[in-house]
Design a protein around this motif. Sequence first.
Motif, PDB file in Angstrom:
ATOM      1  N   ARG A   1      -7.320   9.181   5.664  1.00 43.95           N
ATOM      2  CA  ARG A   1      -7.896   9.770   6.868  1.00 43.95           C
ATOM      3  C   ARG A   1      -7.115   9.377   8.120  1.00 43.95           C
ATOM      4  NH1 ARG A   1     -13.686   7.825   7.813  1.00 43.95           N
ATOM      5  NH2 ARG A   1     -13.215   7.081   9.892  1.00 43.95           N
ATOM      6  N   LEU A   2      -6.612   8.165   8.149  1.00 40.28           N
ATOM      7  CA  LEU A   2      -5.919   7.674   9.339  1.00 40.28           C
ATOM      8  C   LEU A   2      -4.432   8.022   9.352  1.00 40.28           C
ATOM      9  CD1 LEU A   2      -7.503   4.112   9.748  1.00 40.28           C
ATOM     10  CD2 LEU A   2      -7.861   6.109  11.214  1.00 40.28           C
TER      11      LEU A   2
ATOM     12  N   GLU B   1      -3.122  10.641  11.942  1.00 40.57           N
ATOM     13  CA  GLU B   1      -3.243  10.180  13.319  1.00 40.57           C
ATOM     14  C   GLU B   1      -2.150   9.170  13.657  1.00 40.57           C
ATOM     15  OE1 GLU B   1      -7.267   9.072  14.556  1.00 40.57           O
ATOM     16  OE2 GLU B   1      -8.009   9.932  12.689  1.00 40.57           O
TER      17      GLU B   1
ATOM     18  N   ALA C   1       1.321  10.898  13.852  1.00 44.87           N
ATOM     19  CA  ALA C   1       1.535  11.619  15.104  1.00 44.87           C
ATOM     20  C   ALA C   1       1.848  10.664  16.248  1.00 44.87           C
ATOM     21  CB  ALA C   1       0.292  12.453  15.434  1.00 44.87           C
ATOM     22  N   ALA C   2       1.234   9.477  16.220  1.00 42.18           N
ATOM     23  CA  ALA C   2       1.424   8.515  17.303  1.00 42.18           C
ATOM     24  C   ALA C   2       2.814   7.894  17.285  1.00 42.18           C
ATOM     25  CB  ALA C   2       0.366   7.427  17.232  1.00 42.18           C
TER      26      ALA C   2
ATOM     27  N   SER D   1      -8.039   4.046  15.698  1.00 43.32           N
ATOM     28  CA  SER D   1      -7.686   5.419  16.076  1.00 43.32           C
ATOM     29  C   SER D   1      -7.814   5.645  17.581  1.00 43.32           C
ATOM     30  CB  SER D   1      -8.553   6.421  15.310  1.00 43.32           C
ATOM     31  OG  SER D   1      -9.922   6.204  15.552  1.00 43.32           O
ATOM     32  N   SER D   2      -8.771   4.974  18.241  1.00 41.08           N
ATOM     33  CA  SER D   2      -8.952   5.169  19.679  1.00 41.08           C
ATOM     34  C   SER D   2      -7.785   4.626  20.497  1.00 41.08           C
ATOM     35  CB  SER D   2     -10.247   4.497  20.142  1.00 41.08           C
ATOM     36  OG  SER D   2     -10.171   3.086  19.962  1.00 41.08           O
TER      37      SER D   2
ATOM     38  N   LEU E   1      -4.496   4.895  19.416  1.00 39.78           N
ATOM     39  CA  LEU E   1      -3.240   5.499  18.996  1.00 39.78           C
ATOM     40  C   LEU E   1      -2.609   6.348  20.092  1.00 39.78           C
ATOM     41  CD1 LEU E   1      -4.037   6.406  15.283  1.00 39.78           C
ATOM     42  CD2 LEU E   1      -2.783   4.435  16.201  1.00 39.78           C
TER      43      LEU E   1
ATOM     44  N   LYS F   1       1.235   5.812  21.430  1.00 36.78           N
ATOM     45  CA  LYS F   1       2.224   6.879  21.575  1.00 36.78           C
ATOM     46  C   LYS F   1       2.896   6.798  22.953  1.00 36.78           C
ATOM     47  CE  LYS F   1       2.752  11.872  21.008  1.00 36.78           C
ATOM     48  NZ  LYS F   1       3.666  11.782  19.859  1.00 36.78           N
TER      49      LYS F   1
END
Length: 474
Positions: free
Chosen positions: A375-376, A379, A382-383, A463-464, A466, A470
């Motif tokens: 799931r992660l 994310e 992309a970061a 996730s918050s 990431l 980036k």
Amino acid sequence: MAAPDESVVHGSKASPKDLPALDKLLRDCAPLVAEHGHTLVAGEARALLDGLRLRAVAGQLARIELDALAPTLAARVQARLAPAMRAVLNLSGTVIHTNLGRALLADAALQQVLALLGSPNNLEFDLDTGGRGDRDDLIEGLLCELTGAEAATVVNNNAAAVLLGIAALARGREAIVSRGELVEIGGAFRLPDVMAAAGATLVEVGTTNRTHPRDYEQAVSERTALIVKVHASNYAVQGFTAAVDEATLAPIAHAAGLPLMTDLGSGALVDLAKYGLPAEPLPQAMLAAGCDVVTFSGDKLLGGPQAGLIVGSREAVGRIRKSPMKRALRLSKLPFAALEATLRLYLRPERLARDLPTLRLLTRPQGQIAALAARLQPELAAAVAPRFGVEVVALQSQIGSGSLPVERLPSAGLAVTALDGRGRMLEALATALRGLPRPVIGRIHDDRLLLDLRCLEEPALLSSQLGLLKEMLA
């Protein structure tokens, strides 16, 4: 927000006379002084101006942008007030990580500590009689119930428990230990040094890899006061080996009129094999085998705060309690409260794997962890794109803190590779992860940055952040 040492200059070179006086800078930053007080703000302002002045004298300072001094000073003040000890995300793959605070406290322990933080309490007050009490009385009955001991006491860590036990039972006399058990744990805990600090004379028996019952029997003399057994921690001796277990050693000690003390190190209170984990020696079993004193940690497999637990016979523990060193090593009220609350969780064993974070993390199914990794993965990919690639991988977690050092737990996580193949890129990424508001701790192995997700129970905490990661990499 600007970093505390960020440049506040631009344009042509400036001289020291271009710098504002300290008083003027403080007047310009009056709201900051009103919020934090003159002492802190003035100290940081003085340090800021001193640094700029040195650069000006060296010809390294450009024309001062006066408007930028105020936000830079505010950043310095905030950095000064920021705590050095911070919550992090442990994605290292080691569940009970010594450098990351070892065991996580259960909710019940946190609530108990919070309840007592701002209130007087009965730490050493007997509510029944209205007289002075003993802090051990608050927890001794619970420890005896859980371990089968006759008596119990606690100190601030297990090294202290070992030191205190030896000092109380063998000061000025000899203590017998197998040569293969003269361990060093951490940076400074060496059993021979602890023996010396406790005032006991170390008598080594056997060899590094093999010790037999007759070795102990032959070493007993009129100067002998104690036989000590030490559970291997952070290492394992394999191959042509022999050791004497507590059940065999106890009759030898008692026939000579000596107490037997064993240090378990980690000290699980439940049979871990019932949860599909490797077995660890239990204090209950050591007491049943005839040990007079058993010491173990509170913040490892037990899942509580840092503490050294001492359980055993009424006579031996009584001598330990009377040692002058006991007061210096005693447990303070907050870890005491957390330890009591943690031990009470063991009264409901059916709920333990849910209520005790350490056991919950150790028994987390690999499939559940792998699903979280899947799931992660998009994310994180992309970061860190386009310089890094991310894939879901199977991993092997460690229990940690000297507990079952050669055992591994099937786990899963994310592996990050630098697409240009440069190892320094991974180091830079690891540094960026540690620089997030909630630092992320992984490990670099075989040219990959590995993030083991066994200990990540709240994915949003990763996730918050990431998006910020980036930006940092850009």
